[in-house]
Design a protein around this motif. Structure first.
Motif, PDB file in Angstrom:
ATOM      1  N   PRO A 141       0.840  -1.477   0.341  1.00  0.00           N
ATOM      2  CA  PRO A 141       0.476  -0.034  -0.623  1.00  0.00           C
ATOM      3  C   PRO A 141       0.954   1.728  -0.095  1.00  0.00           C
ATOM      4  O   PRO A 141       1.620   1.546   0.767  1.00  0.00           O
ATOM      5  N   LEU A 142       0.745   2.240  -1.309  1.00  0.00           N
ATOM      6  CA  LEU A 142       0.810   3.479  -0.651  1.00  0.00           C
ATOM      7  C   LEU A 142       0.296   4.214  -0.073  1.00  0.00           C
ATOM      8  O   LEU A 142      -1.024   4.719  -0.106  1.00  0.00           O
ATOM      9  N   VAL A 143       0.329   4.496   1.116  1.00  0.00           N
ATOM     10  CA  VAL A 143      -0.583   5.183   1.832  1.00  0.00           C
ATOM     11  C   VAL A 143      -0.363   6.225   2.200  1.00  0.00           C
ATOM     12  O   VAL A 143       1.063   6.470   2.684  1.00  0.00           O
ATOM     13  N   ASN A 144      -1.225   7.575   1.903  1.00  0.00           N
ATOM     14  CA  ASN A 144      -1.364   8.738   2.363  1.00  0.00           C
ATOM     15  C   ASN A 144      -1.491   9.648   3.384  1.00  0.00           C
ATOM     16  O   ASN A 144      -2.372   9.149   3.702  1.00  0.00           O
ATOM     17  N   LEU A 145      -0.543   9.610   4.296  1.00  0.00           N
ATOM     18  CA  LEU A 145      -0.875  10.155   5.203  1.00  0.00           C
ATOM     19  C   LEU A 145      -0.590  10.944   5.245  1.00  0.00           C
ATOM     20  O   LEU A 145      -0.805  11.575   6.650  1.00  0.00           O
ATOM     21  N   ILE A 146       0.189  11.999   4.479  1.00  0.00           N
ATOM     22  CA  ILE A 146      -0.062  13.905   4.839  1.00  0.00           C
ATOM     23  C   ILE A 146      -1.013  14.317   3.591  1.00  0.00           C
ATOM     24  O   ILE A 146      -0.820  13.839   2.554  1.00  0.00           O
ATOM     25  N   ASN A 147      -1.938  14.628   3.843  1.00  0.00           N
ATOM     26  CA  ASN A 147      -3.017  15.518   2.305  1.00  0.00           C
ATOM     27  C   ASN A 147      -2.229  17.035   2.381  1.00  0.00           C
ATOM     28  O   ASN A 147      -2.461  17.977   3.219  1.00  0.00           O
ATOM     29  N   GLU A 173       0.440  -7.070   8.349  1.00  0.00           N
ATOM     30  CA  GLU A 173       1.717  -6.462   8.840  1.00  0.00           C
ATOM     31  C   GLU A 173       2.148  -4.773   8.405  1.00  0.00           C
ATOM     32  O   GLU A 173       2.209  -3.707   9.012  1.00  0.00           O
ATOM     33  N   ALA A 174       1.205  -5.143   7.153  1.00  0.00           N
ATOM     34  CA  ALA A 174       2.075  -3.291   6.414  1.00  0.00           C
ATOM     35  C   ALA A 174       0.750  -2.665   6.811  1.00  0.00           C
ATOM     36  O   ALA A 174       0.912  -1.708   6.734  1.00  0.00           O
ATOM     37  N   LEU A 175      -0.534  -3.353   7.324  1.00  0.00           N
ATOM     38  CA  LEU A 175      -1.643  -2.343   8.217  1.00  0.00           C
ATOM     39  C   LEU A 175      -1.534  -2.276   9.253  1.00  0.00           C
ATOM     40  O   LEU A 175      -1.167  -0.388  10.090  1.00  0.00           O
ATOM     41  N   GLN A 176      -0.460  -2.975  10.037  1.00  0.00           N
ATOM     42  CA  GLN A 176      -0.013  -2.426  11.250  1.00  0.00           C
ATOM     43  C   GLN A 176       0.636  -1.573  11.314  1.00  0.00           C
ATOM     44  O   GLN A 176       0.388  -0.355  12.176  1.00  0.00           O
ATOM     45  N   THR A 179      -0.544   2.135  10.610  1.00  0.00           N
ATOM     46  CA  THR A 179      -1.767   2.501  11.450  1.00  0.00           C
ATOM     47  C   THR A 179      -0.661   2.981  12.440  1.00  0.00           C
ATOM     48  O   THR A 179      -0.492   3.914  13.690  1.00  0.00           O
ATOM     49  N   GLU A 180       0.797   2.334  13.014  1.00  0.00           N
ATOM     50  CA  GLU A 180       1.352   2.633  14.476  1.00  0.00           C
ATOM     51  C   GLU A 180       2.418   3.817  13.443  1.00  0.00           C
ATOM     52  O   GLU A 180       2.510   4.568  14.502  1.00  0.00           O
ATOM     53  N   ILE A 181       2.524   3.863  12.866  1.00  0.00           N
ATOM     54  CA  ILE A 181       2.806   5.177  12.245  1.00  0.00           C
ATOM     55  C   ILE A 181       2.270   5.740  12.435  1.00  0.00           C
ATOM     56  O   ILE A 181       2.646   7.870  12.474  1.00  0.00           O
ATOM     57  N   ASP A 182       1.081   6.061  11.754  1.00  0.00           N
ATOM     58  CA  ASP A 182       0.079   6.950  11.305  1.00  0.00           C
ATOM     59  C   ASP A 182      -0.488   7.460  13.710  1.00  0.00           C
ATOM     60  O   ASP A 182      -0.229   8.739  13.301  1.00  0.00           O
ATOM     61  N   LYS A 394     -11.391  -0.760   1.630  1.00  0.00           N
ATOM     62  CA  LYS A 394     -10.700  -1.801   0.422  1.00  0.00           C
ATOM     63  C   LYS A 394      -9.426  -2.233   1.599  1.00  0.00           C
ATOM     64  O   LYS A 394      -9.004  -3.647   1.218  1.00  0.00           O
ATOM     65  N   TYR A 395      -8.798  -1.490   2.721  1.00  0.00           N
ATOM     66  CA  TYR A 395      -7.501  -2.826   3.307  1.00  0.00           C
ATOM     67  C   TYR A 395      -8.143  -3.903   3.754  1.00  0.00           C
ATOM     68  O   TYR A 395      -7.895  -4.158   3.913  1.00  0.00           O
ATOM     69  N   ASN A 396      -9.668  -3.984   4.255  1.00  0.00           N
ATOM     70  CA  ASN A 396     -10.360  -4.979   4.720  1.00  0.00           C
ATOM     71  C   ASN A 396     -10.439  -5.986   3.572  1.00  0.00           C
ATOM     72  O   ASN A 396     -10.335  -7.223   4.120  1.00  0.00           O
ATOM     73  N   ARG A 397     -10.827  -5.932   2.429  1.00  0.00           N
ATOM     74  CA  ARG A 397     -11.500  -6.451   1.892  1.00  0.00           C
ATOM     75  C   ARG A 397      -9.399  -7.899   1.692  1.00  0.00           C
ATOM     76  O   ARG A 397     -10.048  -8.277   1.034  1.00  0.00           O
ATOM     77  N   LEU A 398      -8.930  -6.379   1.663  1.00  0.00           N
ATOM     78  CA  LEU A 398      -8.178  -7.208   1.073  1.00  0.00           C
ATOM     79  C   LEU A 398      -7.408  -8.149   2.266  1.00  0.00           C
ATOM     80  O   LEU A 398      -6.459  -9.275   1.926  1.00  0.00           O
TER      81      LEU A 398
END
Ligand code: PGA
Ligand code: ZN
Length: 422
Positions: A141-147, A173-176, A179-182, A394-398
């Protein structure tokens, strides 16, 4: 045989109307699909029809809904359609315009996607497997944390500041990590700028009051380090530069500074060297094929074409010939039918380009891109921060797909270059 086609208005994550379609095959297989909507759109995208006037602030889609329930349903219901390609060819012919502006891409696409789902249901397979029997790759995932940009009310010109947990071992693990980074980022922002910095933008990333992308990247690096993932993450940007480019002067305005194309390319090369950036989307405005080519050559990183190519096979061909980029941002509603979008992905793959499957900033809970990214084996998805229902859908479907694939699932941490370890 198509036995039912029915559209309605539903709301997207911005509270604006969009089109939802139910399509039934053989009186037995009923499927639903929604169409998403962009805010920082490219000018060459397929046309989305809006009603105008005062209803829903002009954003109503009763025209597109009427096209589905009237002309399109009349032409499709009772017909035997053997394949996705046959359906999509009919949709394109019924509309009859190059940009799908007569009936609207937002009328055609949900029919195309609901058909794909109903056809998969008829085979008893999940959509990703119905489209590709060998599908087994879960995307990084290319996680967009700052908009910033059009997705936020701050002064940051660059639209998306992205972290990519390439070193994780699985989707979960990628999502974990994300979230920890967020959470770490939230603490840093709170301490440094106060509560207002915790407001979020359209894709769920924070939108602190800052203007320099360097500052945003430093904050993100700090958060990644605080969370303990410095050696497992790489970084990306969606500059969406068309939206801070002035065609009248042929100049870009970045954090108050006026830059020509060459100066902007120099700036990117510095950012890449300083911040571990491995992917940049739309670094130059949507008609600058030469500028894309120059940065692709000079940078050696992934240069993603979004507004430049708009998931349109003809524009992709032009970009490939010019060497303008080496990666395709893939958004089904930019072109308007699933078959054409699949052609676009194939054209990119044939040219040796990577494909990044993407949401729009205006999404619903429909998670179809999760199945599509696995079907394509694309290895990269951009679907916002890991918060807010329209992104987590989307993440949950993955996560469900990862579980379903079991031991055959492979997380595509290698879809992007490994982080440079210091
Ligand atoms: P949009 O932005 O959906 O608002 O067009 C997403 C992107 O530019 O990638
Ligand atoms: Zn973009």
């Amino acid at each position: 045989t198509i036995t039912r086609v029915r559209a309605r208005e539903v709301l997207d994550c911005r509270g604006l109307p969009t089109v939802q379609v139910d399509l039934e095959l053989d009186g037995a297989h009923l499927a639903t699909a929604d169409v998403p909507s962009g805010r920082s759109t490219g000018s060459n995208e397929a046309r989305e029809l809006r009603d105008g006037g005062s209803r829903f602030g002009g954003f109503g889609v009763l025209g597109a809904v009427g096209a589905v329930n009237g002309e399109l349903a009349d032409a499709l219901v009772g017909r035997t359609v053997d394949s996705q390609r046959e359906l999509d060819a009919r949709l394109i012919a019924l509309d009859g315009t190059p940009d799908k502006g007569r009936l609207g891409a937002n009328a055609l696409l949900p029919i195309s996607l609901a058909f794909a789902r109903a056809a998969a249901a008829r085979t008893g397979q999940p959509l990703y497997r119905a489209l590709n029997a060998d599908a087994h790759v879960l995307p990084a995932p290319l996680v967009n944390l700052i908009n910033g940009g059009k997705h936020a009310s701050n002064d940051l010109d660059m639209q998306e500041v992205i972290v990519i947990p390439v070193g994780a071992g699985s989707m979960l693990e990628a999502l974990q990590w994300s979230t920890e980074i967020d959470l770490a980022l939230a603490e840093i922002l709170l301490e440094r700028f106060g509560k207002a910095a915790l407001n979020t933008g359209d894709e769920g990333g924070f939108a602190p009051q800052l203007s320099r992308v360097e500052e945003a990247l430093e904050l993100l690096h700090e958060a990644v380090a605080a969370a303990g993932y410095a050696s497992g993450c790489v970084y990306g940007l969606d500059a969406a530069s068309t939206h801070w480019y002035d065609p009248a002067t042929d100049r870009y305005t970045l954090a108050g500074e006026t830059l020509d194309r060459d100066a902007l390319i120099e700036r990117y090369l510095t950012l890449i060297a300083d911040y571990g950036i491995v992917t940049i989307e739309d670094p130059l405005q949507e008609e600058d094929f030469d500028g894309f080519a120059e940065l692709t050559r000079a940078s050696g990183i992934q240069i993603v074409a979004d507004d430049l190519t708009v998931t349109n096979p003809a524009r992709i061909e032009r970009a490939v010939a010019a060497g303008a980029g080496n990666s395709l941002l893939w958004k089904v509603n930019q072109i308007g039918t699933l078959s054409e979008a699949l052609d676009a992905a194939n054209a990119a793959h044939r040219a040796g380009w990577t494909v990044v499957v993407s949401e729009r900033s205006g999404e619903t809970e429909d998670a179809i891109i999760a199945d599509l990214v696995v079907a394509l084996g694309a290895g990269q998805i951009k679907t916002g921060a890991p918060i807010r229902g329209e992104r987590t859908a989307k993440y949950n479907r993955l996560l469900r797909i990862e579980e379903e694939l079991g031991a055959t699932a492979r997380y595509a941490g290698d879809a992007l270059p490994a982080p440079a370890l210091s």
